[in-house]
Design a protein around this motif. Structure first.
Motif, PDB file in Angstrom:
ATOM      1  N   ASP A  45       0.956  -1.096  -0.016  1.00 57.33           N
ATOM      2  CA  ASP A  45      -0.069   0.095  -0.073  1.00 57.33           C
ATOM      3  C   ASP A  45       0.837   1.424  -0.134  1.00 57.33           C
ATOM      4  O   ASP A  45       1.879   1.459   0.991  1.00 57.33           O
ATOM      5  CB  ASP A  45      -0.951  -0.078   1.364  1.00 57.33           C
ATOM      6  CG  ASP A  45      -1.779   1.009   1.419  1.00 57.33           C
ATOM      7  OD1 ASP A  45      -1.506   2.293   1.018  1.00 57.33           O
ATOM      8  OD2 ASP A  45      -3.116   0.748   1.463  1.00 57.33           O
ATOM      9  N   ASP A  50       2.146  -0.709   4.146  1.00 58.59           N
ATOM     10  CA  ASP A  50       2.076  -1.784   4.797  1.00 58.59           C
ATOM     11  C   ASP A  50       1.991  -2.842   3.564  1.00 58.59           C
ATOM     12  O   ASP A  50       1.391  -2.444   2.410  1.00 58.59           O
ATOM     13  CB  ASP A  50       1.079  -2.076   5.905  1.00 58.59           C
ATOM     14  CG  ASP A  50      -0.417  -1.765   5.224  1.00 58.59           C
ATOM     15  OD1 ASP A  50      -0.480  -1.345   4.361  1.00 58.59           O
ATOM     16  OD2 ASP A  50      -1.344  -2.115   5.947  1.00 58.59           O
ATOM     17  N   VAL A  52      -0.240  -5.943   2.039  1.00 57.06           N
ATOM     18  CA  VAL A  52      -1.413  -6.928   2.055  1.00 57.06           C
ATOM     19  C   VAL A  52      -1.243  -8.032   1.231  1.00 57.06           C
ATOM     20  O   VAL A  52      -0.884  -8.167   0.146  1.00 57.06           O
ATOM     21  CB  VAL A  52      -2.839  -6.159   1.519  1.00 57.06           C
ATOM     22  CG1 VAL A  52      -4.125  -6.677   1.395  1.00 57.06           C
ATOM     23  CG2 VAL A  52      -2.766  -4.852   2.251  1.00 57.06           C
ATOM     24  N   SER A 331     -10.477   1.084  12.579  1.00 55.98           N
ATOM     25  CA  SER A 331     -10.233   0.449  11.318  1.00 55.98           C
ATOM     26  C   SER A 331      -9.998   1.746  10.443  1.00 55.98           C
ATOM     27  O   SER A 331      -9.115   1.731   9.402  1.00 55.98           O
ATOM     28  CB  SER A 331     -11.414  -0.467  10.706  1.00 55.98           C
ATOM     29  OG  SER A 331     -11.386  -1.470  11.188  1.00 55.98           O
TER      30      SER A 331
ATOM     31  N   ARG B 181      -3.153   6.429  11.576  1.00 56.23           N
ATOM     32  CA  ARG B 181      -3.072   6.063  10.111  1.00 56.23           C
ATOM     33  C   ARG B 181      -2.842   7.466   9.342  1.00 56.23           C
ATOM     34  O   ARG B 181      -2.298   7.394   8.225  1.00 56.23           O
ATOM     35  CB  ARG B 181      -4.661   5.816   9.931  1.00 56.23           C
ATOM     36  CG  ARG B 181      -4.764   5.016   8.782  1.00 56.23           C
ATOM     37  CD  ARG B 181      -6.027   4.533   8.635  1.00 56.23           C
ATOM     38  NE  ARG B 181      -6.588   3.846   7.320  1.00 56.23           N
ATOM     39  CZ  ARG B 181      -6.421   2.552   7.187  1.00 56.23           C
ATOM     40  NH1 ARG B 181      -5.992   1.829   7.819  1.00 56.23           N
ATOM     41  NH2 ARG B 181      -6.683   2.234   5.909  1.00 56.23           N
ATOM     42  N   HIS B 239      -7.205  -3.434   1.596  1.00 50.65           N
ATOM     43  CA  HIS B 239      -7.462  -4.345   2.716  1.00 50.65           C
ATOM     44  C   HIS B 239      -8.680  -5.409   3.148  1.00 50.65           C
ATOM     45  O   HIS B 239      -8.413  -6.244   3.736  1.00 50.65           O
ATOM     46  CB  HIS B 239      -6.946  -3.452   4.127  1.00 50.65           C
ATOM     47  CG  HIS B 239      -5.677  -2.894   4.097  1.00 50.65           C
ATOM     48  ND1 HIS B 239      -5.133  -2.146   3.057  1.00 50.65           N
ATOM     49  CD2 HIS B 239      -4.626  -2.886   5.139  1.00 50.65           C
ATOM     50  CE1 HIS B 239      -3.954  -1.755   3.484  1.00 50.65           C
ATOM     51  NE2 HIS B 239      -3.761  -2.040   4.736  1.00 50.65           N
ATOM     52  N   TRP B 240      -9.789  -4.717   2.458  1.00 48.72           N
ATOM     53  CA  TRP B 240     -10.785  -5.273   2.607  1.00 48.72           C
ATOM     54  C   TRP B 240     -11.666  -5.787   1.364  1.00 48.72           C
ATOM     55  O   TRP B 240     -11.205  -5.355   0.369  1.00 48.72           O
ATOM     56  CB  TRP B 240     -11.802  -4.100   3.370  1.00 48.72           C
ATOM     57  CG  TRP B 240     -11.309  -3.588   4.696  1.00 48.72           C
ATOM     58  CD1 TRP B 240     -10.641  -2.409   4.722  1.00 48.72           C
ATOM     59  CD2 TRP B 240     -11.687  -4.091   5.903  1.00 48.72           C
ATOM     60  NE1 TRP B 240     -10.557  -2.355   6.124  1.00 48.72           N
ATOM     61  CE2 TRP B 240     -11.086  -3.442   6.884  1.00 48.72           C
ATOM     62  CE3 TRP B 240     -12.467  -5.210   6.239  1.00 48.72           C
ATOM     63  CZ2 TRP B 240     -11.106  -3.547   8.045  1.00 48.72           C
ATOM     64  CZ3 TRP B 240     -12.195  -5.490   7.646  1.00 48.72           C
ATOM     65  CH2 TRP B 240     -11.629  -4.742   8.763  1.00 48.72           C
ATOM     66  N   GLU B 243     -13.533  -2.479  -0.976  1.00 44.43           N
ATOM     67  CA  GLU B 243     -13.041  -1.258  -0.522  1.00 44.43           C
ATOM     68  C   GLU B 243     -12.940  -0.133  -1.628  1.00 44.43           C
ATOM     69  O   GLU B 243     -12.549  -0.507  -2.653  1.00 44.43           O
ATOM     70  CB  GLU B 243     -12.012  -1.612   0.264  1.00 44.43           C
ATOM     71  CG  GLU B 243     -11.042  -0.173   0.710  1.00 44.43           C
ATOM     72  CD  GLU B 243      -9.652  -0.553   1.269  1.00 44.43           C
ATOM     73  OE1 GLU B 243      -9.589  -1.688   1.778  1.00 44.43           O
ATOM     74  OE2 GLU B 243      -9.153   0.386   1.668  1.00 44.43           O
ATOM     75  N   GLU B 330      -3.894 -10.339  10.962  1.00 44.68           N
ATOM     76  CA  GLU B 330      -4.437  -8.950  11.038  1.00 44.68           C
ATOM     77  C   GLU B 330      -4.148  -8.127  12.408  1.00 44.68           C
ATOM     78  O   GLU B 330      -3.426  -7.140  12.523  1.00 44.68           O
ATOM     79  CB  GLU B 330      -5.777  -8.642  10.541  1.00 44.68           C
ATOM     80  CG  GLU B 330      -6.371  -8.990   9.154  1.00 44.68           C
ATOM     81  CD  GLU B 330      -6.431 -10.248   9.010  1.00 44.68           C
ATOM     82  OE1 GLU B 330      -6.626 -11.285   9.923  1.00 44.68           O
ATOM     83  OE2 GLU B 330      -6.592 -11.050   7.538  1.00 44.68           O
ATOM     84  N   SER B 334      -0.508  -7.027  11.947  1.00 43.90           N
ATOM     85  CA  SER B 334      -0.883  -6.157  11.148  1.00 43.90           C
ATOM     86  C   SER B 334      -0.684  -6.292   9.535  1.00 43.90           C
ATOM     87  O   SER B 334      -0.307  -5.641   8.826  1.00 43.90           O
ATOM     88  CB  SER B 334      -0.254  -4.706  11.270  1.00 43.90           C
ATOM     89  OG  SER B 334      -0.363  -4.302  12.748  1.00 43.90           O
ATOM     90  N   PHE B 336      -2.909  -7.849   6.811  1.00 47.34           N
ATOM     91  CA  PHE B 336      -4.131  -7.995   6.317  1.00 47.34           C
ATOM     92  C   PHE B 336      -4.326  -9.260   5.098  1.00 47.34           C
ATOM     93  O   PHE B 336      -3.441  -9.222   4.222  1.00 47.34           O
ATOM     94  CB  PHE B 336      -4.774  -6.873   5.433  1.00 47.34           C
ATOM     95  CG  PHE B 336      -5.727  -5.968   6.509  1.00 47.34           C
ATOM     96  CD1 PHE B 336      -5.139  -5.407   7.506  1.00 47.34           C
ATOM     97  CD2 PHE B 336      -7.136  -5.963   6.467  1.00 47.34           C
ATOM     98  CE1 PHE B 336      -5.623  -4.593   8.560  1.00 47.34           C
ATOM     99  CE2 PHE B 336      -7.734  -5.099   7.578  1.00 47.34           C
ATOM    100  CZ  PHE B 336      -6.782  -4.388   8.305  1.00 47.34           C
ATOM    101  N   ASN B 338      -6.665 -10.476   2.154  1.00 45.24           N
ATOM    102  CA  ASN B 338      -7.989 -10.028   1.246  1.00 45.24           C
ATOM    103  C   ASN B 338      -8.245 -11.278   0.220  1.00 45.24           C
ATOM    104  O   ASN B 338      -7.302 -11.405  -0.732  1.00 45.24           O
ATOM    105  CB  ASN B 338      -7.629  -8.682   0.683  1.00 45.24           C
ATOM    106  CG  ASN B 338      -8.780  -8.289  -0.011  1.00 45.24           C
ATOM    107  OD1 ASN B 338      -9.799  -9.070  -0.047  1.00 45.24           O
ATOM    108  ND2 ASN B 338      -8.972  -7.030  -0.729  1.00 45.24           N
TER     109      ASN B 338
END
Lengths: 355, 355
Positions: A45, A50, A52, A331, B181, B239-240, B243, B330, B334, B336, B338
């Motif tokens: 990202d 970070d 993913v 989140s 963040r 991440h989701w 999204e 996660e 940390s 993620f 997906n």
């Protein structure tokens, strides 16, 4: 302890860990199992910095099977599972639906017992010692695989936390990169050392982990359990309603470096903690959902010797019947809101100690 | 637009936002309401370097009340709620159970409609414009409070994400610190600028946000919606499961700096996105749980002008009936995982556009 290595029908590795040196593990996996289709990709990202893991083909993974179709129970005639043997003590095998695979890493499953209805807290000390031996052995072997940067042994327990197989088990991830959380801890450790050197140029280098543990020990309000070789406390800035960090008193970077005394005391201490977790919300409550996460030093980091092996145990339940959700603040902004003051959590975890 | 300020029985502020300039808002809160007991404390985690809000006395907050006891519905004879009026359009008031209070910040509730059974996606464009005006106005007012570092407007929707009041509403947090963040994004922006300066010392400063948006626009595979003044895409390293990041095409640091053209187009674009989210999992599925989070520049940061206002919209549902949980990888590391490739998510979100 005896370890027996074998392979499943689709080529995945499986290891039996037995307490008896004369255990015979020669069962063969007779399933007609096509090769696993999972593919993984790691994406960075650019804004958060970070990584993913994008893992497709996992949506079809086994999801809440009925107990008589549990893939983690031993095999019996007419019902073949992931474990070819008719019984086992501790078994570790490559996940058929891994999020990390090949160049991106590896995912393994650790079964703690062949008793489907047990939980880690129900195990005896001997079995807990065997699990510790398995975690340690897998850490050594995964560290030797090319491309491994960090090894993570953990257990997710409870449907509320997303566990889809009720059989008591944990997981081991071998990441091909250093995880963001570990990076952050190592950055804090480095900043602490630098600041102290600046203040007293001639002094020995302080270690942030040592200082944190010493501070908790001296303060005492958040201590949950103080044993000879381990200490457990609720951290000052706990993120979760009930969260305990368990450190060996002698700092070591990973499970491999644990000395015999700490290793021997661990089963009693850890089982005690897990049993307290199940008692926190009172009798009659369903088992406490939790994550138990071993933090180990990354393998090739220049400051790996400054890292402190420890276990972080936390639950997402905040009060009987109510869960802590990660929504907007957590989140969206990475700001945790904790409704249970750490001192109150520690007091409760002391209250529910067994006599 | 007319704004009317008043106070609730325990002294908390409440603001009505009305589309009609002749709206009269003179209802008085007649409840015998003792002062709120909430206290908050901000603790810094020495190892992770983030701040945790420890908020005690919130465990007693309203939890899934039956619809006829909804505290966000208008008051009527014999049933007094948080909103003294008999009807309203948009209303904002201080949360009675805030996680941030006094020196640590402030928490407000935003009700989008007095219709208990509606959702944001059901609103008309005029109402969505009024909500945008309320978010903007509150951002200006909270920025003027001493100690505010950052303002966060967001909506959590759905029980699956922990929402305990079904009435359509969002929240606004005024943090007394810059959130982790946002710090991380600003650090990435600074690193990007520095690296580019090093490569071409004479060049103009590139902006990471601009580059990310331009790259998504040029690539096209993850674009969900391209309007005149806004563009929405699934980020490369989402991440989701689903999204979407929504950016105004002209970069501005916060809601206050949005120009009239972007402001006028926002309601149509945002309602379109929310309606697509509800269609992603097919007809017959319950409404999609989501978090919608406005990212705004912190107030006093030296590089605040480099930040790009944008909205991040994501769901924790990964497939009908299944949620994405944050467990070992996660929450522990940390990292993620997906299971829905961003390109596939974007394609699905384009498919479900209204004709």
């Amino acid at each position: 302890m005896k370890k027996t290595a074998t392979r499943l029908a689709d080529g995945r590795e499986l290891f039996y860990y037995d307490s008896r040196d004369d255990a015979v593990r020669d069962a063969v996996d007779h399933r007609p199992l096509p090769p696993s289709q999972t593919a993984g990709e790691i994406r960075r990202d650019p804004l958060l910095g970070d990584s993913v893991v994008v893992a497709s083909h996992r949506q079809s993974r086994t999801y809440h099977p009925p107990p008589d179709q549990c893939p983690l129970c031993p095999s019996r005639r007419g019902r073949l599972t992931e474990i070819p043997a008719a019984d086992y003590e501790v078994v570790v095998f490559e996940n058929r639906f891994p999020s990390l695979v090949g160049a991106t890493g590896r995912c393994e499953v650790v079964c703690f017992t062949d008793d489907h209805d047990a939980s880690f807290a129900d195990l005896g000390e001997d079995r807990a010692a065997l699990v510790l031996a398995a975690w340690t052995d897998r850490t050594a072997e995964l560290a030797a695989l090319p491309g491994t940067a960090q090894i993570f042994c953990f257990e997710n327990r409870g449907e509320e936390i997303g566990v889809t197989l009720g059989h008591p088990h944990g997981q081991i991830y071998a990441y091909s990169f250093v995880t963001p959380r570990t990076e952050r801890m190592l950055a804090s450790v480095a900043a602490h050392r630098t600041a102290a050197h600046r203040a007293a140029p001639g002094g020995g280098g302080p270690n942030l982990f040592d200082d944190v543990v010493a501070r908790e020990d001296a303060d005492g309000r958040r201590i949950v359990l103080a044993a000879d070789h381990w200490v457990a406390f609720v951290p000052y800035a706990a993120h979760w309603p009930y969260e305990v960090h368990l450190y060996p008193r002698r700092r070591v970077p990973d499970l491999l470096a644990l000395d015999e005394a700490a290793r021997a005391e661990f089963p009693r201490v850890y089982l005690d903690l897990l049993r307290r977790f199940d008692r926190v919300f009172g009798a009659g409550e369903p088992p406490t959902p939790y994550v138990a996460a071993w933090h180990q030093a990354p393998l090739h980091h220049p400051h790996r010797s400054e890292f402190a092996l420890h276990l972080e145990l936390f639950t997402i339940r905040r009060t009987p019947g109510k869960l802590k959700f990660l929504a907007g603040s957590e989140s969206g902004m990475s700001v945790f809101i904790n409704d249970v003051p750490p001192e109150a959590a520690a007091e409760r975890l002391r209250e529910v100690a067994s006599e």
